[in-house]
Write a protein that holds these residues in place. Structure first.
Motif, short mmCIF file in Angstrom:
data_model
loop_
_atom_site.label_atom_id
_atom_site.label_comp_id
_atom_site.label_asym_id
_atom_site.label_seq_id
_atom_site.Cartn_x
_atom_site.Cartn_y
_atom_site.Cartn_z
N GLU A 1 0.83 -1.21 0.00
CA GLU A 1 0.00 0.00 0.00
C GLU A 1 0.86 1.26 0.00
O GLU A 1 0.47 2.28 -0.56
N GLU A 2 2.04 1.19 0.65
CA GLU A 2 2.95 2.34 0.71
C GLU A 2 4.37 1.90 0.38
O GLU A 2 4.78 0.79 0.74
N VAL A 3 5.12 2.76 -0.28
CA VAL A 3 6.54 2.56 -0.51
C VAL A 3 7.26 3.83 -0.08
O VAL A 3 6.92 4.93 -0.52
N ASP A 4 8.23 3.67 0.80
CA ASP A 4 8.95 4.80 1.39
C ASP A 4 10.43 4.67 1.01
O ASP A 4 11.11 3.76 1.50
N VAL A 5 10.92 5.54 0.15
CA VAL A 5 12.28 5.43 -0.40
C VAL A 5 13.21 6.40 0.31
O VAL A 5 12.94 7.60 0.37
N HIS A 6 14.32 5.88 0.83
CA HIS A 6 15.39 6.70 1.40
C HIS A 6 16.63 6.49 0.53
O HIS A 6 17.13 5.36 0.40
N TYR B 1 7.70 9.53 -10.51
CA TYR B 1 6.58 9.11 -9.66
C TYR B 1 5.89 10.28 -8.97
O TYR B 1 5.20 10.09 -7.96
N ALA B 2 6.06 11.46 -9.52
CA ALA B 2 5.50 12.67 -8.89
C ALA B 2 3.99 12.60 -8.72
O ALA B 2 3.43 13.18 -7.78
N LYS B 3 3.29 11.90 -9.59
CA LYS B 3 1.83 11.83 -9.52
C LYS B 3 1.34 10.56 -8.82
O LYS B 3 0.14 10.28 -8.82
N GLU B 4 2.26 9.82 -8.22
CA GLU B 4 1.89 8.61 -7.48
C GLU B 4 1.98 8.90 -5.99
O GLU B 4 3.08 8.95 -5.43
N PRO B 5 0.84 9.11 -5.30
CA PRO B 5 0.86 9.52 -3.89
C PRO B 5 1.29 8.42 -2.92
O PRO B 5 1.59 8.70 -1.76
N ARG B 6 1.35 7.17 -3.39
CA ARG B 6 1.68 6.08 -2.47
C ARG B 6 3.18 5.83 -2.33
O ARG B 6 3.59 4.94 -1.59
N ILE B 7 4.00 6.60 -3.03
CA ILE B 7 5.44 6.45 -2.89
C ILE B 7 6.04 7.79 -2.48
O ILE B 7 5.72 8.83 -3.05
N LYS B 8 6.88 7.76 -1.45
CA LYS B 8 7.51 8.98 -0.92
C LYS B 8 9.02 8.85 -0.99
O LYS B 8 9.58 7.76 -0.85
N TRP B 9 9.67 10.00 -1.23
CA TRP B 9 11.12 10.01 -1.45
C TRP B 9 11.82 10.92 -0.45
O TRP B 9 11.38 12.04 -0.20
N THR B 10 12.91 10.43 0.12
CA THR B 10 13.80 11.25 0.94
C THR B 10 15.18 11.18 0.30
O THR B 10 15.81 10.10 0.26
N ILE B 11 15.64 12.32 -0.24
CA ILE B 11 16.93 12.37 -0.94
C ILE B 11 17.74 13.52 -0.36
O ILE B 11 17.57 14.68 -0.78
N PRO B 12 18.58 13.27 0.62
CA PRO B 12 19.34 14.37 1.26
C PRO B 12 20.23 15.10 0.26
O PRO B 12 20.80 14.50 -0.66
N ASP B 13 20.35 16.42 0.43
CA ASP B 13 21.28 17.22 -0.36
C ASP B 13 21.88 18.28 0.53
O ASP B 13 21.72 18.25 1.75
N THR B 14 22.56 19.23 -0.04
CA THR B 14 23.31 20.19 0.77
C THR B 14 22.45 21.29 1.36
O THR B 14 22.97 22.23 1.97
N THR B 15 21.12 21.20 1.22
CA THR B 15 20.27 22.15 1.95
C THR B 15 20.32 21.84 3.45
O THR B 15 19.92 22.66 4.26
N GLY B 16 20.80 20.66 3.81
CA GLY B 16 21.00 20.29 5.20
C GLY B 16 22.45 19.89 5.42
O GLY B 16 23.28 20.00 4.52
N ASP B 17 22.74 19.39 6.62
CA ASP B 17 24.11 19.00 6.93
C ASP B 17 24.40 17.54 6.61
O ASP B 17 25.51 17.08 6.76
N ASN B 18 23.38 16.80 6.21
CA ASN B 18 23.53 15.35 6.04
C ASN B 18 23.42 14.93 4.59
O ASN B 18 22.74 13.96 4.27
N HIS B 19 24.10 15.63 3.69
CA HIS B 19 23.92 15.32 2.27
C HIS B 19 24.46 13.94 1.89
O HIS B 19 24.14 13.43 0.82
N TRP B 20 25.26 13.31 2.75
CA TRP B 20 25.84 12.00 2.42
C TRP B 20 25.19 10.86 3.21
O TRP B 20 25.51 9.69 2.98
N PHE B 21 24.29 11.17 4.16
CA PHE B 21 23.65 10.11 4.93
C PHE B 21 22.19 10.48 5.20
O PHE B 21 21.74 11.59 4.93
N ASP B 22 21.45 9.51 5.74
CA ASP B 22 20.06 9.75 6.11
C ASP B 22 19.72 8.89 7.31
O ASP B 22 20.32 7.82 7.52
#
Length: 353
Positions: A176-181, A216-237
């Motif tokens: 039902e849900e897919v959560d991508v890190h 997958y922008a129009k697929e509400p059942r999948i969510k993405w977490t992709i760290p970048d340099t807007t935070g301090d953890n661009h290489w980990f999550d």
């Protein structure tokens, strides 16, 4: 039976689509050529071209599965670790075609093993921990151009999206849900020896992650977490799946080995990060997951359980010569309960078994 007129219209429509794709690819190649020695412009060129052709990958929403629910306390979450696909790498037994077969096979095995878990509990969500080196890259080491079967352009914008849409479509059809890190690997680096001059966000793994998010922008059942340099953890999550299920995710290329084995290096890193977490200097975690070394392993480091993922590749001439070692094509699949922690683990074999 299809009439000749309908068949002709279908053929013309297919020809028009192929022509459109060819024009988009030519546009992208020209943009990359103009910006190959630049930083932000390279990233912008890739994203712009992908936005132009995004409809070629995404046909529509995937129907939500109808899962039977058991009357049991709590739920489990499937945690699929995906890393070190090294897409486009060529060895005596590995190439893009084999990589595609194994990634799709992994998706089907995730579903098969989840259905076994569902005999005892409810599993409606899958968390995908993509911990880097999905692509092989270019100019990562001297002579690499002779050991790949596709350009970086094809890896990031053609082959990987095609393969990963199959992977995620299978998951969406069964969860039902897919959560991508999604975190980056060292094979996503750009620019060869000049890579240090590139912006930290300029990484092919990160580009691919953002491309998949757009697909997958129009697929509400999948969510993405992709760290970048807007935070301090661009290489980990930190994948927070519950009170007892906080996973520290990173690729692992910053771990140093001793005598050819990285286990002491992993212990030093994990204990150092846990100390910082106890001081409130970084988020705390219960588990740690990395890739990079292509040899699956798991160990306890005090109260932290660490999994080091395998690779989908088979046979590695560099590892054979330099390390006297070689992994097997495999990936880890875990199951966890948010308030209890990891409940089961599988090392999923992806070779011809």
């Amino acid at each position: 039976m299809v009439s000749k007129d309908v068949a002709k219209l279908l053929a013309e429509a297919e020809s028009a689509k192929i022509l459109e794709l060819e024009q988009v690819n030519i546009k992208l190649l020209k943009q990359l050529e103009k910006s190959k020695n630049k930083t932000e412009k390279l990233v912008d060129a890739v994203y712009d071209a992908v936005k132009t052709s995004i409809t070629t990958y995404r046909a529509g929403k995937i129907p939500k599965p109808k899962l039977s629910k058991k009357k049991v306390n709590g739920k489990e979450i499937a945690c699929a670790i995906l890393s070190d696909v090294q897409l486009a790498k060529v060895t005596p037994t590995y190439n893009t075609k084999v990589a595609e077969e194994r990634v799709v096979r992994y998706a089907h095995k995730i579903v098969e093993l989840t259905n076994i878990q569902r005999q005892a509990t409810n599993v409606t969500k899958c968390a995908v921990f993509a911990v880097g080196d999905i692509v092989e890259g270019e100019l990562i080491f001297p002579g690499q151009e002779h050991l790949i079967d596709a350009s970086l352009y094809n890896q990031v914008t053609v082959d990987a999206p095609r393969i990963l849409t199959q992977f995620f479509d299978i998951l969406l059809a069964n969860f039902e849900e897919v959560d991508v890190h999604w975190v980056i690997g060292n094979h996503g680096h750009l620019g060869g020896r000049s890579r240090k001059n590139y912006h930290p966000d300029s990484n092919a793994d990160r580009m691919l992650g953002k491309i998949m998010e757009m697909i997958y922008a129009k697929e509400p059942r999948i969510k993405w977490t992709i760290p970048d340099t807007t935070g301090d953890n661009h290489w980990f999550d930190i994948a927070d799946l519950g009170e007892k299920c906080k996973f520290f995710l990173w690729h692992g290329d910053n771990v140093r080995g001793f005598g050819g084995f990285p286990w002491y290096g992993f212990g030093k890193k994990i204990m150092g990060w846990k100390t910082l977490a106890s001081q409130g200097l970084m988020p705390d975690f219960n588990y740690a997951i990395a890739g990079h070394f292509h040899t699956p392993n798991t160990q306890y480091i005090n109260d932290v359980r660490l999994w080091i993922n395998g690779s989908t590749e088979s046979y590695n001439t560099y590892a054979l010569e330099q390390l006297a070692s070689m992994g097997r094509p495999c990936q880890y699949l875990l199951f966890c309960k948010p308030k209890h922690g990891v409940t089961a683990e599988y090392l999923v074999q992806l070779g011809d078994v």
